[in-house]
Design an enzyme around this catalytic site. Structure first.
Site, PDB file in Angstrom:
ATOM      1  N   ARG A 127       0.824  -1.219   0.000  1.00 22.16           N
ATOM      2  CA  ARG A 127       0.000   0.000   0.000  1.00 22.16           C
ATOM      3  C   ARG A 127       0.862   1.275   0.000  1.00 22.16           C
ATOM      4  NH1 ARG A 127      -3.973   0.416   5.044  1.00 22.16           N
ATOM      5  NH2 ARG A 127      -2.018   0.099   6.137  1.00 22.16           N
ATOM      6  N   ARG A 161       3.174   4.236   4.906  1.00 23.31           N
ATOM      7  CA  ARG A 161       3.037   4.395   6.352  1.00 23.31           C
ATOM      8  C   ARG A 161       4.197   3.740   7.091  1.00 23.31           C
ATOM      9  NH1 ARG A 161      -3.121   2.845   7.798  1.00 23.31           N
ATOM     10  NH2 ARG A 161      -2.034   1.840   9.524  1.00 23.31           N
TER      11      ARG A 161
HETATM   12  P1  AP5 Z   1      -7.405  -0.448   3.805  1.00 22.84           P
HETATM   13  O1  AP5 Z   1      -8.771  -0.036   3.354  1.00 22.84           O
HETATM   14  O2  AP5 Z   1      -6.390   0.613   3.974  1.00 22.84           O
HETATM   15  O3  AP5 Z   1      -7.517  -1.354   5.117  1.00 22.84           O
HETATM   16  P2  AP5 Z   1      -7.795  -0.959   6.610  1.00 22.84           P
HETATM   17  O4  AP5 Z   1      -8.667  -2.010   7.177  1.00 22.84           O
HETATM   18  O5  AP5 Z   1      -8.283   0.467   6.696  1.00 22.84           O
HETATM   19  O6  AP5 Z   1      -6.313  -1.120   7.161  1.00 22.84           O
HETATM   20  P3  AP5 Z   1      -5.421  -0.240   8.077  1.00 22.84           P
HETATM   21  O7  AP5 Z   1      -4.034  -0.765   7.943  1.00 22.84           O
HETATM   22  O8  AP5 Z   1      -5.616   1.223   7.806  1.00 22.84           O
HETATM   23  O9  AP5 Z   1      -6.026  -0.597   9.451  1.00 22.84           O
HETATM   24  P4  AP5 Z   1      -5.362  -0.541  10.791  1.00 22.84           P
HETATM   25  O10 AP5 Z   1      -6.535  -0.887  11.624  1.00 22.84           O
HETATM   26  O11 AP5 Z   1      -4.159  -1.340  10.993  1.00 22.84           O
HETATM   27  O12 AP5 Z   1      -4.814   0.967  10.845  1.00 22.84           O
HETATM   28  P5  AP5 Z   1      -5.335   2.294  11.551  1.00 22.84           P
HETATM   29  O13 AP5 Z   1      -4.953   3.424  10.710  1.00 22.84           O
HETATM   30  O14 AP5 Z   1      -6.745   2.178  11.998  1.00 22.84           O
HETATM   31  O15 AP5 Z   1      -6.878  -1.553   2.780  1.00 22.84           O
HETATM   32  C1  AP5 Z   1      -5.559  -2.064   2.868  1.00 22.84           C
HETATM   33  C2  AP5 Z   1      -4.997  -2.323   1.456  1.00 22.84           C
HETATM   34  O16 AP5 Z   1      -5.753  -3.364   0.851  1.00 22.84           O
HETATM   35  C3  AP5 Z   1      -5.115  -1.111   0.523  1.00 22.84           C
HETATM   36  O17 AP5 Z   1      -3.982  -1.080  -0.291  1.00 22.84           O
HETATM   37  C4  AP5 Z   1      -6.377  -1.381  -0.289  1.00 22.84           C
HETATM   38  O18 AP5 Z   1      -6.305  -0.797  -1.562  1.00 22.84           O
HETATM   39  C5  AP5 Z   1      -6.375  -2.900  -0.347  1.00 22.84           C
HETATM   40  N1  AP5 Z   1      -7.724  -3.457  -0.335  1.00 22.84           N
HETATM   41  C6  AP5 Z   1      -8.777  -3.058   0.430  1.00 22.84           C
HETATM   42  N2  AP5 Z   1      -9.873  -3.825   0.184  1.00 22.84           N
HETATM   43  C7  AP5 Z   1      -9.464  -4.743  -0.743  1.00 22.84           C
HETATM   44  C8  AP5 Z   1     -10.134  -5.823  -1.393  1.00 22.84           C
HETATM   45  N3  AP5 Z   1     -11.430  -6.105  -1.155  1.00 22.84           N
HETATM   46  N4  AP5 Z   1      -9.423  -6.547  -2.283  1.00 22.84           N
HETATM   47  C9  AP5 Z   1      -8.114  -6.264  -2.540  1.00 22.84           C
HETATM   48  N5  AP5 Z   1      -7.426  -5.234  -1.957  1.00 22.84           N
HETATM   49  C10 AP5 Z   1      -8.102  -4.498  -1.069  1.00 22.84           C
HETATM   50  O19 AP5 Z   1      -4.442   2.280  12.908  1.00 22.84           O
HETATM   51  C11 AP5 Z   1      -3.041   2.465  12.867  1.00 22.84           C
HETATM   52  C12 AP5 Z   1      -2.490   2.503  14.279  1.00 22.84           C
HETATM   53  O20 AP5 Z   1      -3.043   3.617  14.999  1.00 22.84           O
HETATM   54  C13 AP5 Z   1      -2.828   1.287  15.155  1.00 22.84           C
HETATM   55  O21 AP5 Z   1      -1.927   0.221  14.962  1.00 22.84           O
HETATM   56  C14 AP5 Z   1      -2.721   1.893  16.567  1.00 22.84           C
HETATM   57  O22 AP5 Z   1      -1.382   2.040  16.965  1.00 22.84           O
HETATM   58  C15 AP5 Z   1      -3.301   3.281  16.358  1.00 22.84           C
HETATM   59  N6  AP5 Z   1      -4.760   3.329  16.583  1.00 22.84           N
HETATM   60  C16 AP5 Z   1      -5.692   3.652  15.667  1.00 22.84           C
HETATM   61  N7  AP5 Z   1      -6.922   3.601  16.197  1.00 22.84           N
HETATM   62  C17 AP5 Z   1      -6.767   3.234  17.489  1.00 22.84           C
HETATM   63  C18 AP5 Z   1      -7.679   2.974  18.555  1.00 22.84           C
HETATM   64  N8  AP5 Z   1      -9.004   3.085  18.368  1.00 22.84           N
HETATM   65  N9  AP5 Z   1      -7.178   2.582  19.748  1.00 22.84           N
HETATM   66  C19 AP5 Z   1      -5.842   2.475  19.957  1.00 22.84           C
HETATM   67  N10 AP5 Z   1      -4.919   2.686  18.985  1.00 22.84           N
HETATM   68  C20 AP5 Z   1      -5.375   3.060  17.747  1.00 22.84           C
END
Ligand code: AP5
Length: 215
Positions: A127, A161
Site C-alpha cells: 500500500r 506508512r
Molecule cells: P485499507 O482499506 O487501507 O484497510 P484498513 O482495514 O483500513 O487497514 P489499516 O491498515 O488502515 O487498518 P489498521 O486498523 O491497521 O490501521 P489504523 O490506521 O486504523 O486496505 C488495505 C490495502 O488493501 C489497501 O492497499 C487497499 O487498496 C487494499 N484493499 C482493500 N480492500 C481490498 C479488497 N477487497 N481486495 C483487494 N485489496 C483491497 O491504525 C493504525 C495505528 O493507529 C494502530 O496500529 C494503533 O497504533 C493506532 N490506533 C488507531 N486507532 C486506534 C484505537 N481506536 N485505539 C488504539 N490505537 C489506535
C-alpha cells in the site's frame, strides 16, 4: 446512521469508509488518520503516540476516546458517522456508547469485514498513497495510470506508512486478535453485528455493505 467498520489491519475499513463518504455523504472518523495527523503536526498527542503506532501497538483508550469526542462535537446531529478503526477495546466500545448517548445518537450497526489473515500482509505491504492529496494506491492492485504520477492531482510524491512493515503488521494482527476481536460478543449481544465477506473485490464488498445498509 452511525456504523462501525470492524476488521483486522488491511481488511478494507478505510477503503470502504471512503466509498460510503462518496456515495452516502456520511462522515468518516478514523482514529488512525487522526493519530497520524497528530504525529505529522508534532502535537503532544502525536509525540506520545508515534512510537506506539510504529510498533503496531494500541494507543491508550483515553487518547482515542478524547479524539472521537472532539470530532463528534463538531458534527451536525443529522450527519451519519462511520467509525473506522474505533473502537478497538471493550473500554473504547463502552465509552463510545456513552459519547453517542450524550449527543442523542445511537449505534445502528457494526459491519465486520471477514478476511483471511494470510492476504493481509500482502495488502498492507504493497500500500502507498499520494503525498499531496492522499489518493490510495497499491503495488499490485492499483497503480497510478501514468507511472509516478498521481491520477487525482498529478503529484509525483508518494508515501508509505511507517507501520506498514511486516513486523509491525504482525503485532497489529496480534493486537486485533487479543484486544479488538473480543468486542464482537459485546455487540453480538445487542444484535447489531452484520458480517460481510472482505475477501471479495473492493466493488463486491461495497455492494454487500450497501445491501446491509439498505436492508
Ligand atoms: P485499507 O482499506 O487501507 O484497510 P484498513 O482495514 O483500513 O487497514 P489499516 O491498515 O488502515 O487498518 P489498521 O486498523 O491497521 O490501521 P489504523 O490506521 O486504523 O486496505 C488495505 C490495502 O488493501 C489497501 O492497499 C487497499 O487498496 C487494499 N484493499 C482493500 N480492500 C481490498 C479488497 N477487497 N481486495 C483487494 N485489496 C483491497 O491504525 C493504525 C495505528 O493507529 C494502530 O496500529 C494503533 O497504533 C493506532 N490506533 C488507531 N486507532 C486506534 C484505537 N481506536 N485505539 C488504539 N490505537 C489506535
Amino acid at each position: 446512521m452511525n456504523i462501525i467498520l470492524l476488521g483486522p489491519p488491511g481488511a478494507g475499513k478505510g477503503t470502504q469508509a471512503q466509498k460510503l463518504v462518496e456515495q452516502r455523504g456520511m462522515v468518516q472518523l478514523s482514529t488512525g488518520d487522526m493519530l497520524r495527523a497528530a504525529v505529522a503536526a508534532g502535537t503532544p498527542v502525536g509525540l506520545q503516540a508515534k512510537a506506539v503506532m510504529d510498533a503496531g501497538e494500541l494507543v491508550s483508550d483515553e487518547i482515542v476516546n478524547q479524539l472521537i469526542d472532539e470530532k463528534l462535537a463538531g458534527l451536525a446531529p443529522e450527519q451519519g458517522v462511520i467509525f473506522d478503526g474505533y473502537p478497538r477495546t471493550l473500554g473504547q466500545a463502552q465509552s463510545l456508547d456513552g459519547l453517542l448517548g450524550g449527543r442523542g445518537r445511537k449505534l445502528d450497526l457494526v459491519i465486520e469485514l471477514e478476511v483471511d489473515e494470510d492476504v493481509l500482509v500482502d495488502r498492507i505491504a504493497g500500500r502507498f498513497s499520494c503525498a499531496s492529496c492522499g489518493a490510495p494506491y497499491h503495488d499490485h492492485f492499483r497503480q497510478p495510470v501514468k507511472a509516478d504520477t498521481c491520477d487525482a492531482c498529478g503529484s509525483h510524491e508518494f508515501k508509505r506508512r511507517a507501520d506498514d512493515n511486516e513486523e509491525s503488521v504482525r503485532t497489529r494482527m496480534a493486537e486485533y486478535r487479543g484486544k479488538t476481536a473480543p468486542i464482537l460478543p459485546y455487540y453480538d449481544a445487542k444484535g447489531i453485528v452484520r458480517r460481510v465477506d472482505g475477501m471479495a473485490s473492493v466493488v463486491d464488498v461495497s455492494k454487500a455493505i450497501d445491501k446491509v445498509l439498505d436492508d
